[in-house]
Design an enzyme around this catalytic site. Structure first.
Site, PDB file in Angstrom:
ATOM      1  N   ASP A  35      -6.493  -6.485   7.210  1.00  0.00           N
ATOM      2  CA  ASP A  35      -7.105  -7.592   6.473  1.00  0.00           C
ATOM      3  C   ASP A  35      -7.474  -8.773   7.356  1.00  0.00           C
ATOM      4  O   ASP A  35      -8.037  -9.752   6.874  1.00  0.00           O
ATOM      5  CB  ASP A  35      -6.224  -8.041   5.307  1.00  0.00           C
ATOM      6  CG  ASP A  35      -4.846  -8.509   5.757  1.00  0.00           C
ATOM      7  OD1 ASP A  35      -4.633  -8.675   6.970  1.00  0.00           O
ATOM      8  OD2 ASP A  35      -3.986  -8.714   4.881  1.00  0.00           O
TER       9      ASP A  35
ATOM     10  N   CYS B  29       0.816  -6.134 -14.476  1.00  0.00           N
ATOM     11  CA  CYS B  29      -0.287  -5.175 -14.609  1.00  0.00           C
ATOM     12  C   CYS B  29       0.210  -3.852 -15.194  1.00  0.00           C
ATOM     13  O   CYS B  29       1.139  -3.237 -14.647  1.00  0.00           O
ATOM     14  CB  CYS B  29      -0.929  -4.933 -13.250  1.00  0.00           C
ATOM     15  SG  CYS B  29      -2.248  -3.694 -13.274  1.00  0.00           S
TER      16      CYS B  29
ATOM     17  N   CYS C 152      -8.024  -5.616 -21.035  1.00  0.00           N
ATOM     18  CA  CYS C 152      -6.748  -6.200 -20.599  1.00  0.00           C
ATOM     19  C   CYS C 152      -6.977  -7.445 -19.750  1.00  0.00           C
ATOM     20  O   CYS C 152      -7.812  -7.444 -18.835  1.00  0.00           O
ATOM     21  CB  CYS C 152      -5.944  -5.173 -19.805  1.00  0.00           C
ATOM     22  SG  CYS C 152      -4.353  -5.800 -19.201  1.00  0.00           S
TER      23      CYS C 152
ATOM     24  N   CYS D  30      -3.104 -10.066 -16.167  1.00  0.00           N
ATOM     25  CA  CYS D  30      -2.995 -10.760 -14.876  1.00  0.00           C
ATOM     26  C   CYS D  30      -3.556 -12.176 -14.975  1.00  0.00           C
ATOM     27  O   CYS D  30      -2.986 -13.120 -14.416  1.00  0.00           O
ATOM     28  CB  CYS D  30      -3.700  -9.965 -13.779  1.00  0.00           C
ATOM     29  SG  CYS D  30      -5.467  -9.686 -14.046  1.00  0.00           S
TER      30      CYS D  30
ATOM     31  N   CYS E 170      -1.062 -15.717 -14.776  1.00  0.00           N
ATOM     32  CA  CYS E 170      -1.164 -16.434 -13.500  1.00  0.00           C
ATOM     33  C   CYS E 170      -0.880 -17.906 -13.751  1.00  0.00           C
ATOM     34  O   CYS E 170      -1.676 -18.596 -14.406  1.00  0.00           O
ATOM     35  CB  CYS E 170      -2.565 -16.259 -12.915  1.00  0.00           C
ATOM     36  SG  CYS E 170      -2.817 -17.152 -11.363  1.00  0.00           S
TER      37      CYS E 170
ATOM     38  N   CYS F 195      -4.242 -20.112  -5.696  1.00  0.00           N
ATOM     39  CA  CYS F 195      -3.338 -18.954  -5.686  1.00  0.00           C
ATOM     40  C   CYS F 195      -1.981 -19.351  -5.104  1.00  0.00           C
ATOM     41  O   CYS F 195      -1.899 -19.983  -4.051  1.00  0.00           O
ATOM     42  CB  CYS F 195      -3.966 -17.837  -4.856  1.00  0.00           C
ATOM     43  SG  CYS F 195      -2.919 -16.389  -4.656  1.00  0.00           S
TER      44      CYS F 195
ATOM     45  N   CYS G 123       0.764 -11.372 -10.708  1.00  0.00           N
ATOM     46  CA  CYS G 123      -0.354 -10.620 -11.279  1.00  0.00           C
ATOM     47  C   CYS G 123      -0.173  -9.116 -11.120  1.00  0.00           C
ATOM     48  O   CYS G 123      -0.788  -8.328 -11.845  1.00  0.00           O
ATOM     49  CB  CYS G 123      -1.683 -11.078 -10.688  1.00  0.00           C
ATOM     50  SG  CYS G 123      -1.938 -10.676  -8.949  1.00  0.00           S
TER      51      CYS G 123
ATOM     52  N   CYS H 136       3.262 -14.066  -3.732  1.00  0.00           N
ATOM     53  CA  CYS H 136       3.398 -14.075  -5.187  1.00  0.00           C
ATOM     54  C   CYS H 136       3.109 -12.673  -5.708  1.00  0.00           C
ATOM     55  O   CYS H 136       2.140 -12.041  -5.281  1.00  0.00           O
ATOM     56  CB  CYS H 136       2.427 -15.082  -5.812  1.00  0.00           C
ATOM     57  SG  CYS H 136       2.561 -15.181  -7.613  1.00  0.00           S
TER      58      CYS H 136
ATOM     59  N   CYS I  88      -9.982  -1.800 -16.085  1.00  0.00           N
ATOM     60  CA  CYS I  88      -9.121  -2.777 -16.761  1.00  0.00           C
ATOM     61  C   CYS I  88      -9.443  -2.914 -18.247  1.00  0.00           C
ATOM     62  O   CYS I  88      -8.577  -3.333 -19.030  1.00  0.00           O
ATOM     63  CB  CYS I  88      -9.249  -4.139 -16.094  1.00  0.00           C
ATOM     64  SG  CYS I  88      -8.599  -4.204 -14.415  1.00  0.00           S
TER      65      CYS I  88
END
Length: 384
Positions: A135, A248, A192, A195, A199, A215, A244, A241, A189
């Site tokens: 990443d 799920c 739904c 999340c 949050c 975030c 979320c 964190c 999803c």
């Protein structure tokens, strides 16, 4: 196209310990560009992303004649089999993505092994080339993984796999080998919104994007004062964190323990908070250096530990916080400690108010001064 080689690579990936693998073309991610531009214009970026948007969208800007991208996923644990022992001190918590050895290290090792295997399978062809990244690279991991068929991008912006939910680390390898692409998976999803609903800072935008500035994971990684709005929201989590992901439905019951180097050390990922406040650099490196959550150094974690102590109403920590205010050379830590003291007291305390007043008079940092002033106002408003 190298269909047979692709099947050999898939088989080889399983022997290496790669949990999912997929293939996509190296065509531009043109659909991403408008959202990446909008994110930047709205100030929603964290600042940790690769800054050149074109390099995030066009693989040919970072690799000579790319033909394919290989995406991989490694599943990580969500539950600790052992807990840290009881302690006189309150404990903080690292989010699950920071358990075990830093995932960047693990993924790079797996991709290096995979590249070596591909070279062998391809007959050590000197013309083939690879560019692996995690990443911290240019490409958007979830976009690559989704297009390569590993899973779909959920409303929380994370890749969700059928087998492991979103509890996966992602990496990708650009190559000049032409592989048949796998089929992308659309979002599943439906209606739904769990999340989004759960949050705390409302960071999720509802379309798979987020305002990274709001975030909580981002907030735990900043180095300055944490805005007061977010402090109660982090509870006792000092890095990252999981909210979320925990709410799920696709993650229900998912807990894999495939990789020993991902297993958490309970003492490291749920550390005692008060001892963390004066840990030396050497001790910090020895205890936390292997964790992904240590990448920003000890100051953000110590600041977050102070916030966690206030959130947990740990009044036994007040003497240590006063010591921090008196002796710590860092304004962020002093100011956060002052805020925590003001948050923890139940009644007015003339001695502590006098101490903070004296400390404020010596304080030269304007942000820290504001925290001291707020703490003094909070104490003055308490019952006598």
């Amino acid at each position: 196209m190298h269909a047979d080689l692709k099947q050999q690579i898939i088989a080889a990936s399983q022997t290496i310990g790669i949990d999912k693998i997929g293939f996509t073309t190296a065509a531009p991610f043109t659909d991403l560009k408008p959202s990446l531009v909008a994110q930047r214009e709205k100030g929603y970026n964290s600042g940790f992303e690769h800054q050149n948007i074109d390099e995030r969208v066009y693989p040919d800007k970072i690799f000579n004649q790319p033909r394919s991208i290989i995406a991989i996923a490694l599943a990580y644990p969500t539950r600790m089999h052992q807990r840290a022992p009881r302690s006189e001190y309150k404990r903080g918590y690292f989010a699950r993505a920071s358990w075990g050895t830093d995932y960047h290290t693990i993924l790079r090792a797996k991709m290096t092994q995979l590249i070596e295997k591909i070279r062998q399978l391809a007959g050590d062809d000197a013309s083939i080339a690879f560019k692996p990244m995690v990443d911290t690279g240019e490409l958007v991991d979830v976009a690559v993984a989704q297009r390569a068929g590993l899973g779909f991008i959920g409303k929380n912006g994370l890749l969700i796999t059928k087998e492991f939910g979103s509890w996966v680390y992602l990496g990708e390898i650009i190559t000049n080998i032409d592989f048949p692409p796998d089929t992308p998976i659309p979002c599943q999803c439906g209606e739904c919104t769990r999340c989004i609903d759960f949050c705390p800072p409302s960071a999720l935008l509802g379309d798979g994007h987020l305002n990274a500035q709001r975030c909580l994971s981002f907030q735990t990684q900043t180095k300055g004062m944490m805005p007061a709005e977010f402090r109660p929201m982090i509870r006792n989590v000092i890095y990252g964190c999981d909210i979320c992901q925990l709410v799920c439905p696709f993650n229900k019951g998912k807990d894999t323990h495939f990789h020993p180097d991902m297993e958490p050390d309970p003492e490291a990922v749920s550390p005692e908070l008060v001892p963390l406040l004066d840990i030396s650099n050497k001790q910090f490196k020895e205890k936390f250096g292997a964790l992904a959550g240590a990448w920003r150094g000890k100051k953000p974690l110590q600041r977050n530990a102070i916030v966690a102590l206030a959130n947990m109403r740990d009044r036994s920590a007040v003497p240590k916080l006063l010591e921090v205010i008196d002796k710590d050379p860092r304004p962020v830590i002093r100011g956060t400690a002052a805020w925590a003291v003001g948050h923890l007291l139940k009644n007015q305390n003339a001695e502590i108010s006098a101490f903070l007043t004296t400390a404020l008079a010596k304080e030269t940092d304007t942000d820290a001064q504001a925290e001291f002033q707020q703490a003094l106002r909070a104490i003055a408003a308490l019952p006598a």
